[in-house]
Design a protein around this motif. Structure first.
Motif, PDB file in Angstrom:
ATOM      1  N   THR A 136       0.961  -1.200  -0.268  1.00  0.00           N
ATOM      2  CA  THR A 136      -0.119   0.116  -0.099  1.00  0.00           C
ATOM      3  C   THR A 136       0.432   1.107   0.162  1.00  0.00           C
ATOM      4  O   THR A 136       0.230   2.303  -0.013  1.00  0.00           O
ATOM      5  N   ILE A 139       1.654   3.742  -3.288  1.00  0.00           N
ATOM      6  CA  ILE A 139      -0.317   4.603  -4.268  1.00  0.00           C
ATOM      7  C   ILE A 139       0.245   5.530  -5.024  1.00  0.00           C
ATOM      8  O   ILE A 139      -0.831   6.642  -5.329  1.00  0.00           O
ATOM      9  N   GLU A 146      -3.684   5.637 -13.174  1.00  0.00           N
ATOM     10  CA  GLU A 146      -3.488   4.728 -11.698  1.00  0.00           C
ATOM     11  C   GLU A 146      -3.911   5.121 -10.978  1.00  0.00           C
ATOM     12  O   GLU A 146      -4.660   4.264  -9.890  1.00  0.00           O
ATOM     13  N   ASP A 149      -7.428   5.022 -10.882  1.00  0.00           N
ATOM     14  CA  ASP A 149      -8.239   3.997 -11.120  1.00  0.00           C
ATOM     15  C   ASP A 149      -8.547   3.200  -9.552  1.00  0.00           C
ATOM     16  O   ASP A 149      -9.244   2.770  -8.741  1.00  0.00           O
ATOM     17  N   GLU A 150      -7.078   3.450  -8.660  1.00  0.00           N
ATOM     18  CA  GLU A 150      -7.401   3.412  -7.211  1.00  0.00           C
ATOM     19  C   GLU A 150      -8.376   4.136  -6.380  1.00  0.00           C
ATOM     20  O   GLU A 150      -8.765   3.109  -5.231  1.00  0.00           O
ATOM     21  N   ARG A 153     -11.503   2.373  -7.059  1.00  0.00           N
ATOM     22  CA  ARG A 153     -11.480   1.328  -6.054  1.00  0.00           C
ATOM     23  C   ARG A 153     -12.322   1.008  -5.207  1.00  0.00           C
ATOM     24  O   ARG A 153     -12.690   0.742  -4.532  1.00  0.00           O
ATOM     25  N   CYS A 207      -9.975  -3.589   1.924  1.00  0.00           N
ATOM     26  CA  CYS A 207      -9.160  -2.870   2.611  1.00  0.00           C
ATOM     27  C   CYS A 207      -8.268  -2.942   3.698  1.00  0.00           C
ATOM     28  O   CYS A 207      -6.740  -2.642   3.885  1.00  0.00           O
TER      29      CYS A 207
END
Length: 257
Positions: A136, A139, A146, A149-150, A153, A207
């Motif tokens: 993690t 990120i 990207e 996108d995270e 999510r 998560c």
């Protein structure tokens, strides 16, 4: 805490009419501000005052530099916690996701200063410190697409944010700074906290790392697990049920023995 420091803090305290029974200090998740908790105001028990913490770099503190690390965030937030506690009969802490991490570190800072600990602690949306995995950490370093996108999510961000470039440009620096703060956090084991933790989580939160019961290793009173329907942002999805749990625990804490 030394008598001199306590006296300096007291000069900043302004009591409202009557004595505040208990103050609930809340810390937001990554990208969030004090507004995250404002909807709770009219749902909390009349003896509970909501104190949503505003972090540097957002909301009413927009323009202030972001925290370099968790230690800097704790030092910034510590006076707020102490002033609030001194203006109340009792106080409690609530933090979700990144706010959970900040709340946990603040507990250790308070104990190190010899300051009375809260009557209740609610840690939400995050696994025990030793369970969080290192992947993690990167990120905040992802390229923009990207990274977006995270965020999608994880959920919790309004669709409007992704549709409007001006909003995205406003929030991206805040989000990257917060993910960096969490990703670069280095946990160190310390003596157990002399209290009991209430751990909240969404049943479908992908998560959270590791068994939630591992939080029990961090407090002498262990921990109580509270599971709610929903994912990482069950905080909003199950707002009424969460506030009901908080009201129950805090009113029990205030009840005479």
């Amino acid at each position: 805490m030394s008598p001199g420091r306590r006296a300096r803090l007291r000069q900043y305290v302004t009591r409202e009419a009557g004595v505040i029974a208990i103050s609930l200090i809340c810390f937001p998740y990554a990208g969030g501000s004090a507004q995250v908790y404002k909807r709770w105001t009219n749902q909390l028990h009349p003896d509970v005052r909501l104190v949503p913490a505003e972090l540097a770099g957002r909301g009413s503190r927009m323009g202030e530099p972001f925290y370099a690390d968790t230690a800097e965030a704790v030092q910034d937030l510590l006076p707020l916690v102490q002033k609030t506690a001194l203006g109340s009969d009792s106080y409690a802490l609530f933090g979700h996701s990144m706010g959970c991490l900040l709340g946990y570190e603040l507990l250790h800072a308070l104990r190190e200063e010899g300051f009375p600990l809260p009557v209740a602690v609610f840690l939400s949306g995050r696994g025990a410190p030793h369970c969080e995995q290192v992947e993690t950490r990167r990120i905040h370093m992802l390229p923009e697409e990207e990274f977006l996108d995270e965020l999608k999510r994880l959920g919790g961000m309004p669709d409007e944010l992704f549709r409007h470039r001006e909003l995205l440009d406003l929030f991206m620096p805040i989000l990257r700074a917060d993910f960096r703060l969490v990703g670069e956090y280095e946990h160190r084991m310390r003596a157990q906290l002399p209290l009991r933790l209430t751990i909240l989580s969404g049943k479908d939160d992908g998560c959270v790392k590791g068994p939630l019961g591992e939080w029990g290793r961090y407090a002498t009173g262990g921990c109580e697990l509270m599971l709610f329907e929903g994912g990482h942002f069950f905080l909003h999805e199950q707002e009424q049920d969460i506030v009901a749990v908080i009201n129950k625990i805090l009113t029990e804490a205030l009840a005479p023995i």
